[in-house]
Write an enzyme that holds these catalytic residues in place. Structure first.
Site, PDB file in Angstrom:
ATOM      1  N   CYS A   8       0.865  -1.181   0.000  1.00  0.00           N
ATOM      2  CA  CYS A   8       0.000   0.000   0.000  1.00  0.00           C
ATOM      3  C   CYS A   8       0.904   1.234   0.000  1.00  0.00           C
ATOM      4  O   CYS A   8       2.071   1.143  -0.392  1.00  0.00           O
ATOM      5  CB  CYS A   8      -0.971  -0.014   1.177  1.00  0.00           C
ATOM      6  N   ASN A  11       2.264   1.475   4.400  1.00  0.00           N
ATOM      7  CA  ASN A  11       2.584   0.206   5.067  1.00  0.00           C
ATOM      8  C   ASN A  11       2.265   0.233   6.564  1.00  0.00           C
ATOM      9  O   ASN A  11       2.931  -0.398   7.372  1.00  0.00           O
ATOM     10  CB  ASN A  11       4.053  -0.219   4.837  1.00  0.00           C
ATOM     11  N   CYS A  13      -1.508   0.697   7.373  1.00  0.00           N
ATOM     12  CA  CYS A  13      -2.948   0.392   7.471  1.00  0.00           C
ATOM     13  C   CYS A  13      -3.333  -0.852   6.671  1.00  0.00           C
ATOM     14  O   CYS A  13      -3.577  -1.923   7.245  1.00  0.00           O
ATOM     15  CB  CYS A  13      -3.785   1.576   6.998  1.00  0.00           C
ATOM     16  N   ARG A  14      -3.397  -0.728   5.340  1.00  0.00           N
ATOM     17  CA  ARG A  14      -3.992  -1.803   4.529  1.00  0.00           C
ATOM     18  C   ARG A  14      -3.073  -2.991   4.291  1.00  0.00           C
ATOM     19  O   ARG A  14      -3.501  -4.147   4.430  1.00  0.00           O
ATOM     20  CB  ARG A  14      -4.428  -1.242   3.163  1.00  0.00           C
ATOM     21  N   SER A  15      -1.815  -2.742   3.878  1.00  0.00           N
ATOM     22  CA  SER A  15      -0.968  -3.896   3.516  1.00  0.00           C
ATOM     23  C   SER A  15      -0.568  -4.749   4.720  1.00  0.00           C
ATOM     24  O   SER A  15      -0.525  -5.980   4.589  1.00  0.00           O
ATOM     25  CB  SER A  15       0.241  -3.480   2.668  1.00  0.00           C
ATOM     26  N   ASP A 119      -8.104   3.734   0.797  1.00  0.00           N
ATOM     27  CA  ASP A 119      -7.217   4.252   1.845  1.00  0.00           C
ATOM     28  C   ASP A 119      -8.065   4.672   3.055  1.00  0.00           C
ATOM     29  O   ASP A 119      -8.883   5.581   2.954  1.00  0.00           O
ATOM     30  CB  ASP A 119      -6.457   5.451   1.265  1.00  0.00           C
TER      31      ASP A 119
END
Ligand code: 4NP
Length: 147
Positions: A8, A11, A13-15, A119
């Site tokens: 993401c 690095n 939150c999402r990934s 995001d």
């Protein structure tokens, strides 16, 4: 063993959420998966995942230990798959990736109809819950492909 890197922007939150979910689902399924994550940006190097990511994972029984890092050139050779959270990060990966490895890049939601994992950074916790739901569904689909 299948080696997969989730990417993401920051690095945090999402990934890292994807890394935790895919590792957890693979373990439940008795599958040998190495999951890591990285960001295309360097804003948060060395930081723990966002506390909202950790809270959502914990609520779903997923443990994660990770510190933020940036994508490195050697990642393109080390991983079987590099899965981006959204189109902007996929484009940045494609720009950096050697041509002979480009077929290993995809958006993580590709096997479940495509689209972006939005995001969640500036939003509320519901964004993180939606990220979890999408990534959990994607994990099932990718694990079926990686038989
Ligand atoms: P991520 O979320 O890419 O899912 O880790 C973000 C984290 C930080 C920022 C943007 C997105 N930021 O602008 O600092």
């Amino acid at each position: 063993m299948t080696r997969v890197l989730f990417v993401c922007l920051g690095n945090i939150c999402r990934s890292p959420m994807a890394q935790g979910i895919f590792a957890h689902r693979a373990e439940q399924a008795g599958r040998d998966l190495l999951a890591d994550s990285a960001g295309t940006a360097a804003y948060h190097l060395g930081q723990h995942p966002d506390r909202r990511t950790l809270a959502v994972l914990k609520r779903h029984g997923v443990f994660l230990d990770h510190r933020a890092r940036q994508v490195q050139d050697r990642d393109f050779e080390r991983f079987d798959w590099i899965l981006a959270m959204d189109t902007a990060n996929l484009q940045e990966l494609a720009r950096r990736c050697p041509e002979h490895r480009r077929d290993r890049l995809a958006r993580v939601l590709e096997p479940v109809g495509g689209g972006d994992v939005a995001d969640p950074y500036y939003g509320g916790t519901e964004g993180f819950e939606e990220n979890f739901r999408q990534l959990n569904e994607a994990a099932d689909a990718w694990l079926l492909r990686w038989v």
